[in-house]
Motif scaffolding. Structure first.
Motif, PDB file in Angstrom:
ATOM      1  N   ARG A 426      34.390 -52.259  35.442  1.00 43.99           N
ATOM      2  CA  ARG A 426      35.833 -52.487  35.326  1.00 43.99           C
ATOM      3  C   ARG A 426      36.400 -51.801  34.084  1.00 43.99           C
ATOM      4  O   ARG A 426      37.524 -51.289  34.097  1.00 43.99           O
ATOM      5  CB  ARG A 426      36.123 -53.995  35.280  1.00 43.99           C
ATOM      6  CG  ARG A 426      35.945 -54.698  36.594  1.00 43.99           C
ATOM      7  CD  ARG A 426      37.036 -54.291  37.605  1.00 43.99           C
ATOM      8  NE  ARG A 426      38.337 -54.810  37.209  1.00 43.99           N
ATOM      9  CZ  ARG A 426      39.385 -54.067  36.903  1.00 43.99           C
ATOM     10  NH1 ARG A 426      39.307 -52.754  36.941  1.00 43.99           N
ATOM     11  NH2 ARG A 426      40.528 -54.625  36.557  1.00 43.99           N
ATOM     12  N   ARG A 427      35.626 -51.778  32.986  1.00 48.22           N
ATOM     13  CA  ARG A 427      36.105 -51.087  31.780  1.00 48.22           C
ATOM     14  C   ARG A 427      36.225 -49.591  32.023  1.00 48.22           C
ATOM     15  O   ARG A 427      37.160 -48.944  31.544  1.00 48.22           O
ATOM     16  CB  ARG A 427      35.165 -51.353  30.599  1.00 48.22           C
ATOM     17  CG  ARG A 427      35.357 -52.703  29.940  1.00 48.22           C
ATOM     18  CD  ARG A 427      34.797 -52.709  28.514  1.00 48.22           C
ATOM     19  NE  ARG A 427      33.422 -52.276  28.475  1.00 48.22           N
ATOM     20  CZ  ARG A 427      32.380 -53.088  28.658  1.00 48.22           C
ATOM     21  NH1 ARG A 427      32.579 -54.370  28.900  1.00 48.22           N
ATOM     22  NH2 ARG A 427      31.149 -52.638  28.589  1.00 48.22           N
ATOM     23  N   LEU A 428      35.269 -49.018  32.752  1.00 50.99           N
ATOM     24  CA  LEU A 428      35.326 -47.591  33.073  1.00 50.99           C
ATOM     25  C   LEU A 428      36.555 -47.289  33.927  1.00 50.99           C
ATOM     26  O   LEU A 428      37.269 -46.295  33.690  1.00 50.99           O
ATOM     27  CB  LEU A 428      34.053 -47.170  33.810  1.00 50.99           C
ATOM     28  CG  LEU A 428      32.767 -47.157  32.982  1.00 50.99           C
ATOM     29  CD1 LEU A 428      31.554 -47.034  33.898  1.00 50.99           C
ATOM     30  CD2 LEU A 428      32.782 -46.013  31.968  1.00 50.99           C
ATOM     31  N   GLN A 429      36.801 -48.115  34.915  1.00 47.47           N
ATOM     32  CA  GLN A 429      37.961 -47.903  35.776  1.00 47.47           C
ATOM     33  C   GLN A 429      39.260 -48.093  35.003  1.00 47.47           C
ATOM     34  O   GLN A 429      40.237 -47.359  35.208  1.00 47.47           O
ATOM     35  CB  GLN A 429      37.894 -48.861  36.976  1.00 47.47           C
ATOM     36  CG  GLN A 429      36.745 -48.543  37.925  1.00 47.47           C
ATOM     37  CD  GLN A 429      36.520 -49.620  38.960  1.00 47.47           C
ATOM     38  OE1 GLN A 429      36.843 -50.792  38.748  1.00 47.47           O
ATOM     39  NE2 GLN A 429      35.931 -49.246  40.099  1.00 47.47           N
ATOM     40  N   TRP A 430      39.278 -49.051  34.100  1.00 43.94           N
ATOM     41  CA  TRP A 430      40.471 -49.291  33.285  1.00 43.94           C
ATOM     42  C   TRP A 430      40.720 -48.110  32.346  1.00 43.94           C
ATOM     43  O   TRP A 430      41.857 -47.676  32.160  1.00 43.94           O
ATOM     44  CB  TRP A 430      40.298 -50.585  32.501  1.00 43.94           C
ATOM     45  CG  TRP A 430      41.458 -50.910  31.608  1.00 43.94           C
ATOM     46  CD1 TRP A 430      41.512 -50.795  30.255  1.00 43.94           C
ATOM     47  CD2 TRP A 430      42.732 -51.392  32.005  1.00 43.94           C
ATOM     48  NE1 TRP A 430      42.738 -51.173  29.775  1.00 43.94           N
ATOM     49  CE2 TRP A 430      43.505 -51.544  30.841  1.00 43.94           C
ATOM     50  CE3 TRP A 430      43.301 -51.708  33.243  1.00 43.94           C
ATOM     51  CZ2 TRP A 430      44.826 -52.000  30.870  1.00 43.94           C
ATOM     52  CZ3 TRP A 430      44.619 -52.154  33.274  1.00 43.94           C
ATOM     53  CH2 TRP A 430      45.354 -52.303  32.102  1.00 43.94           C
ATOM     54  N   TRP A 431      39.660 -47.576  31.738  1.00 42.97           N
ATOM     55  CA  TRP A 431      39.789 -46.450  30.813  1.00 42.97           C
ATOM     56  C   TRP A 431      40.408 -45.239  31.518  1.00 42.97           C
ATOM     57  O   TRP A 431      41.250 -44.537  30.957  1.00 42.97           O
ATOM     58  CB  TRP A 431      38.426 -46.072  30.236  1.00 42.97           C
ATOM     59  CG  TRP A 431      38.477 -44.884  29.318  1.00 42.97           C
ATOM     60  CD1 TRP A 431      38.342 -43.572  29.654  1.00 42.97           C
ATOM     61  CD2 TRP A 431      38.702 -44.910  27.902  1.00 42.97           C
ATOM     62  NE1 TRP A 431      38.463 -42.773  28.539  1.00 42.97           N
ATOM     63  CE2 TRP A 431      38.686 -43.572  27.452  1.00 42.97           C
ATOM     64  CE3 TRP A 431      38.905 -45.920  26.974  1.00 42.97           C
ATOM     65  CZ2 TRP A 431      38.871 -43.223  26.121  1.00 42.97           C
ATOM     66  CZ3 TRP A 431      39.093 -45.585  25.644  1.00 42.97           C
ATOM     67  CH2 TRP A 431      39.077 -44.258  25.219  1.00 42.97           C
ATOM     68  N   ALA A 432      40.007 -45.005  32.754  1.00 41.40           N
ATOM     69  CA  ALA A 432      40.493 -43.831  33.486  1.00 41.40           C
ATOM     70  C   ALA A 432      41.891 -44.035  34.054  1.00 41.40           C
ATOM     71  O   ALA A 432      42.500 -43.071  34.531  1.00 41.40           O
ATOM     72  CB  ALA A 432      39.528 -43.492  34.620  1.00 41.40           C
ATOM     73  N   GLY A 433      42.416 -45.260  33.996  1.00 43.11           N
ATOM     74  CA  GLY A 433      43.689 -45.588  34.629  1.00 43.11           C
ATOM     75  C   GLY A 433      44.893 -44.953  33.968  1.00 43.11           C
ATOM     76  O   GLY A 433      44.829 -44.371  32.887  1.00 43.11           O
ATOM     77  N   ARG A 434      46.041 -45.099  34.650  1.00 46.93           N
ATOM     78  CA  ARG A 434      47.263 -44.426  34.220  1.00 46.93           C
ATOM     79  C   ARG A 434      47.711 -44.827  32.822  1.00 46.93           C
ATOM     80  O   ARG A 434      48.192 -44.002  32.043  1.00 46.93           O
ATOM     81  CB  ARG A 434      48.391 -44.725  35.224  1.00 46.93           C
ATOM     82  CG  ARG A 434      49.645 -43.906  34.983  1.00 46.93           C
ATOM     83  CD  ARG A 434      50.735 -44.251  35.979  1.00 46.93           C
ATOM     84  NE  ARG A 434      51.248 -45.593  35.740  1.00 46.93           N
ATOM     85  CZ  ARG A 434      51.389 -46.520  36.673  1.00 46.93           C
ATOM     86  NH1 ARG A 434      51.020 -46.263  37.895  1.00 46.93           N
ATOM     87  NH2 ARG A 434      51.885 -47.713  36.387  1.00 46.93           N
ATOM     88  N   ALA A 435      47.582 -46.096  32.464  1.00 45.08           N
ATOM     89  CA  ALA A 435      48.084 -46.552  31.172  1.00 45.08           C
ATOM     90  C   ALA A 435      47.229 -46.060  30.009  1.00 45.08           C
ATOM     91  O   ALA A 435      47.707 -45.987  28.878  1.00 45.08           O
ATOM     92  CB  ALA A 435      48.144 -48.081  31.140  1.00 45.08           C
TER      93      ALA A 435
END
Length: 675
Positions: A426-435
């Protein structure tokens, strides 16, 4: 715990409300409306008993979310406030109380649409800009995006619309549009119409989004036209705007009848509504009523009872978020409610599971009204199956087995193991996210695959991926691989604010990241070296948020991550647009204390190169000026560049505002030592 210090609960509620509000406006809410409203009510009650404990950054006074800084800031001529709420249970009492405050005044009743609030400004009939609500005082310009994805948006008002006209309303994605888009894109469906609306306005290529079917509709509900006094909301329909159904009535009984009709018609709408708005119809009466800190006195939002359907709770799963929070989700027999088919719903935390008395296998009620996410409200009435069983509250992380810790009055469960597989993904996906890093070509499915194969373990690993590596996978050709890697490479210039968001620190989201940059921190390392006390001294950052940040950066693995990101060339330093504006010490020029509006193309006097308007405005602010987007009676100077249109200069002359050539402004900047 009657002797518990109320300060701790106030701080906890305030931090949670700030984080939830930022999640909502980022399109990733983690709690339903009922949970949010209950927290607001509890905080409001505590502050009434203990006004001396009111936090400096009181979330009850906040409107919307702070602008992200990614687009040109627009300061609203009039604040775009939120509305005081009347709960479904208190509908009649709340409406009667509101009507009694304004005896004899006609009241306007309209459906309250659940979308994105916009301000559309016209000058002498021509569209000037479109802006989001932002924090209520300052929004962000989205003119180009709005013109692309709102195909029916009028770009001219026609005759009789002289001067400045502001139209306010709500952009929504129609349910029919939402359904059609998802049917055409089953591989990447949209979550719900409200989130889809917000995300569509923020697309990097809005024209492509519109071509793919992501289009919106704008409904006008307010118009402010000082020089066109006969222009009304109802009259906007004749000028190309969609206007929601409007009823003007007198007295509480008539208002309650209209609200009941709005509620009955809700299933037939092609858009989501979450209530009805009741306000003074006369513009002068509305203005005379004035405002509270964050809400107008002349209007109120009456919440509708949530749509409710019965289904079976098949199971309760426990999911691990990027910050380690372990939350329960209801696995449901699919049911159609609130305009969409729901197969899972939030249960917020373990205390909610207990308080609502839900058990696995029982018949439950699912609600989704204006709520962005559906939630289980409790057991359905009547007999229940014999084989229902109690929900099992986990004591250890469902992903890594680490013993969970409870935090806060809600006893929220947390996994403290940063190496937890689910948390890591989830941290990896959050890091790559738009924000955060905004890796546009890097999808969550591919992140999960690369994590599963051991390619990704920390955000720093993104920057070691090669196109050759990716081409070894099925469905990843040369073009896709190159776009994937180029997207990662572009993200290296993310800067301090986005990096702080990307770390996913509990309680510290977009607003906190911006405040730290504005406070003068220049790098991630400077924040990591700060104590909790240093961080709490920053304006609008409370002790709970400060402690969360300090604890995060105290972990050795976080220091290793920061070093690895630096080694890959990722910028973790504050970007110019996020820095605080420092007024020059010697800025004793006509700009000091002035309110300025800039129009036309700005050119540097020495190099002859074009200067971006935001950069020029920043220089003016460093010289002590306050910037505005449009000329008004409070404007001190209209600063003109090349190729200036006639509308703003004409307005300045009419209001006797001084018009200053850019050459004079550059001279003042030089005198202030900031050019």
């Amino acid at each position: 715990m009657a002797d518990a210090d109320p300060r701790d609960r106030i701080d906890e509620l305030a931090a949670a409300l700030r984080a939830w509000r930022e999640e909502y406006y980022a399109g990733e809410p983690s709690v339903d409306d009922a949970t949010f409203d209950a927290a607001e009510d509890e905080l409001r009650g505590l502050l009434a008993e203990h006004p001396d404990l009111t936090p400096a950054d009181n979330p009850l006074d906040q409107v919307g979310a702070a602008p992200s800084g990614a687009r040109r800031a627009i300061r609203h001529a009039r604040p775009m406030l939120s509305l005081a709420k009347v709960s479904p249970a208190n509908r009649e009492e709340g409406v009667r109380e509101f009507a009694q405050r304004f005896p004899g005044q006609p009241l306007r009743v309209t459906p309250k649409l659940d979308g994105v609030s916009l301000s559309i400004v016209f000058q002498d009939g021509a569209l000037e800009y479109v802006a989001t609500r932002g924090d209520g005082t300052t929004g962000e310009e989205v003119t180009s995006a709005a013109r692309a994805v709102i195909p029916e948006l009028p770009t001219a008002l026609g005759d009789g619309a002289a001067g400045r006209v502001e139209v306010r309303g709500e952009a929504v994605m129609l349910q029919s549009t939402f359904d059609a888009y998802n049917a055409a894109h089953p591989d990447k469906p949209l979550a719900n119409p409200r989130n889809a609306c917000a995300g569509t306005l923020l697309q990097k290529d809005p024209a492509a989004a519109a071509e793919a079917g992501r289009v919106l509709r704008f409904y006008a509900f307010d118009v402010h036209a000082p020089e066109a006094t006969d222009l009304t909301v109802q009259g906007l329909a004749d000028r190309g705007f969609h206007v929601p159904a409007i009823e003007v009535v007198e007295g509480a009984d008539a208002v309650l009848e209209v609200i009941a009709a709005i509620e009955a018609a809700r299933p037939t709408n092609d858009f989501d509504i979450d209530g009805a708005v009741v306000q003074l119809d006369a513009a002068k009466a509305f203005a005379a009523a004035g405002n509270r800190s964050s809400t107008p006195r002349g209007a109120v939002a009456v919440k509708l009872a949530a749509e409710e359907r019965e289904t079976v709770l098949r199971d309760i799963s426990w999911e691990v978020g990027p910050g380690g929070k372990v939350v329960p989700r209801a696995v449901l027999e699919p049911v159609f409610v609130g305009g969409t088919t729901v197969s899972s719903a939030t249960l917020a935390n373990q205390e909610v599971v207990r308080a609502r008395g839900v058990k696995v296998g029982m018949r439950v009620l699912v609600k989704r009204a204006g709520d962005v996410i559906p939630f289980v409200s409790g057991p359905a009435p009547g007999p229940q199956p014999d084989d229902v069983r109690e929900a099992e509250i986990p004591t250890h992380c469902p992903s890594c087995g680490t013993e969970l810790v409870e935090q806060g009055n809600s006893r929220e469960l947390f996994c403290t193991n940063l190496d937890c597989p689910a948390q890591t993904l989830r941290r990896l996906q959050w890091w790559a996210g738009r924000a955060a890093a905004d890796m546009e070509a890097v999808g969550e499915v591919w992140i999960a695959k690369l994590y599963e194969d051991g390619v990704l373990r920390t955000p720093a690993d993104f920057y070691a991926i090669t196109a050759e590596q990716l081409m070894e996978y099925d469905r990843m050709g040369e073009v896709s691989s190159r776009r994937f890697v180029e997207s990662i490479e572009r993200s290296k210039d993310m800067g301090l604010r986005r990096a702080l968001i990307g770390f996913g620190i509990r309680h510290a989201r977009e607003g906190t990241a911006k405040r730290l940059c504005q406070a003068g921190f220049g790098s991630v390392e400077e924040i990591a070296a700060a104590s909790a006390e240093d961080l709490a001294a920053v304006k609008d950052i409370g002790p709970i948020v400060a402690r969360s940040i300090a604890d995060y950066f105290a972990r050795p693995e976080v220091a290793e991550l920061v070093a690895a990101l630096r080694a890959h060339g990722v910028s973790l330093d504050v970007r110019d647009e996020d820095r605080p504006v420092e007024v020059a010490a010697a800025a004793d020029t006509p700009l000091k204390g002035a309110t300025v509006v800039v129009t036309g193309a700005i050119v540097h006097p020495d190099t002859g190169e074009k200067v971006a308007r935001p950069a020029f405005v920043r220089l003016l602010e460093q010289a002590g000026a306050t910037s505005a987007s449009s000329v008004s009676a409070s404007t001190t100077f209209l600063i003109t560049g090349n190729d200036v249109g006639a509308s703003k200069t004409a307005k300045a002359q009419k209001l006797e505002v001084a018009v200053v050539d850019q050459a004079q402004a550059w001279g003042w900047l030089a005198d202030a030592g900031v050019s």
